[in-house]
Enzyme design. Structure first.
Site, short mmCIF file in Angstrom:
data_model
loop_
_atom_site.label_atom_id
_atom_site.label_comp_id
_atom_site.label_asym_id
_atom_site.label_seq_id
_atom_site.Cartn_x
_atom_site.Cartn_y
_atom_site.Cartn_z
N HIS A 87 0.82 -1.22 0.00
CA HIS A 87 0.00 0.00 0.00
C HIS A 87 0.85 1.26 0.00
O HIS A 87 0.56 2.22 -0.73
CB HIS A 87 -0.95 0.00 1.20
CG HIS A 87 -1.87 -1.18 1.23
ND1 HIS A 87 -2.59 -1.54 2.35
CD2 HIS A 87 -2.18 -2.10 0.28
CE1 HIS A 87 -3.30 -2.63 2.09
NE2 HIS A 87 -3.05 -2.99 0.85
N HIS A 247 -9.34 -2.51 -4.89
CA HIS A 247 -8.22 -2.75 -3.98
C HIS A 247 -7.21 -3.70 -4.59
O HIS A 247 -5.99 -3.51 -4.44
CB HIS A 247 -8.69 -3.30 -2.63
CG HIS A 247 -7.53 -3.47 -1.70
ND1 HIS A 247 -6.99 -2.43 -1.00
CD2 HIS A 247 -6.77 -4.56 -1.41
CE1 HIS A 247 -5.95 -2.86 -0.31
NE2 HIS A 247 -5.79 -4.15 -0.54
N ASP A 251 -3.24 -3.06 -5.23
CA ASP A 251 -2.15 -3.98 -4.91
C ASP A 251 -1.23 -4.19 -6.11
O ASP A 251 0.00 -4.29 -5.97
CB ASP A 251 -2.69 -5.33 -4.45
CG ASP A 251 -3.20 -5.32 -3.02
OD1 ASP A 251 -2.88 -4.38 -2.27
OD2 ASP A 251 -3.92 -6.26 -2.65
N HIS A 274 -0.63 -11.15 -4.95
CA HIS A 274 0.76 -10.77 -4.73
C HIS A 274 1.74 -11.75 -5.36
O HIS A 274 2.76 -11.34 -5.92
CB HIS A 274 1.03 -10.64 -3.23
CG HIS A 274 0.15 -9.65 -2.55
ND1 HIS A 274 0.14 -8.31 -2.88
CD2 HIS A 274 -0.75 -9.79 -1.54
CE1 HIS A 274 -0.72 -7.67 -2.11
NE2 HIS A 274 -1.27 -8.55 -1.29
#
Length: 309
Positions: A87, A247, A251, A274
């Protein structure tokens, strides 16, 4: 973006002053002070753990864990680790910060409200200024793609210079999340307006399992959206109907900022998280024909060359 200086294309940028905040780590549950400091020319973004006096470069080849966050570390130093960097990395990238020190007195970046908006606020309060040296971007020359066994995939392909465009879809059947898609040309303004306040999220059924693994120790409805089947448990509900995919795209911006340079190209992904985001950068830099530096050359001491691990 209001509060951010619009510097000439190709000039490096740093914070004009240091600024601090304190918050809890989402996974560690620790109370941590974070300080954003101006970086030296050509230094790039680095994380400094003051409690153990260790500095870790914010680069894709220093990613050591991608379970529910992106964590950076140093080889052969188990304690030299910083978690949940995505973030603050997204905020720094969106604000055009090339050189900065992210100082922490604990093992994880504070989660704050679960989005990148508080970090943008800190950067805006500190201000930004021109930095000696010339910025080089990474131009994607051909399509690079990675995928996983669960049907997720991510790719980078050549785009319209000098932009970074991103499109992502997610799929959580049988929940309030469902199937969502979002695409964006990522700029300082579009990031602030469309992505920055989208919060991290989890499924209620997973919370106890995560905590049994030592994760989500600092999580709660004040810093994450929690979904229980068709219900959103947060009293205030969602900030946007498609906050979940926004969101996930936030990321992506943070994870790909670990390239060490701005990327000129187009990202497309489906159910990418991720792990796939990091695999994508590793695949890109493993193929020297897939990218090149765009922009004026800079002295060797100021060059941040990505290293494929």
């Amino acid at each position: 973006m209001d509060g951010f200086a619009q510097l000439p294309l190709g000039r490096r940028r740093r914070l004009a002053a240091s600024i601090s905040c304190r918050g809890v780590g989402l996974h560690s549950g620790a109370s941590i002070t974070l300080t954003l400091r101006p970086g030296q020319p050509g230094q790039g973004i680095v994380f400094h753990r003051t409690d153990i006096d260790v500095t870790i470069p914010a680069r894709h080849d220093h990613v050591v864990d991608t379970r529910l966050c992106t964590a950076l570390g140093l080889p052969d130093q188990k304690e030299a680790r910083v978690g949940t960097v995505e973030h603050v990395m997204a905020a720094l990238a969106a604000a055009g910060i090339d050189d900065a020190v992210v100082e922490l007195d604990g093992p994880e970046v504070p989660i704050l409200d679960g989005s990148a908006e508080p970090f943008l606020f800190l950067i805006q309060c500190a201000g930004t200024t021109e930095q000696p040296g010339t910025l080089r971007a990474i131009e994607v020359l051909k399509t690079v793609r990675v995928q996983d066994a669960q049907g997720g995939w991510a790719e980078l392909e050549p785009g319209e210079e000098p932009f970074f465009d991103a499109a992502l879809s997610i799929e959580f059947a049988g929940t309030a999340i469902g199937t969502q898609r979002f695409s964006l040309r990522v700029t300082a303004d579009s990031f602030r307006e469309e992505l920055a306040n989208a919060r991290t999220f989890t499924l209620a059924e997973e919370v106890n399992h995560l905590r049994s693994l030592g994760l989500a120790q600092g999580g709660g409805l004040h810093n994450a959206v929690v979904v229980d089947g068709p219900l959103v448990l947060n009293p205030g509900g969602l900030r946007r109907p498609d906050e979940f995919v926004r969101h996930k795209l936030l990321d992506v911006v943070g994870d790909l900022a670990l390239a060490g340079h701005p990327i000129h190209g187009r990202f497309t992904g489906h159910r990418s998280g991720h792990a796939l985001n990091n695999q994508l950068l590793r695949a890109l830099f493993a193929d020297r024909s897939a990218w090149r530096f765009a922009g004026a050359a800079i002295p060797a001491a100021e060059t941040r060359v990505p290293v494929a691990a």
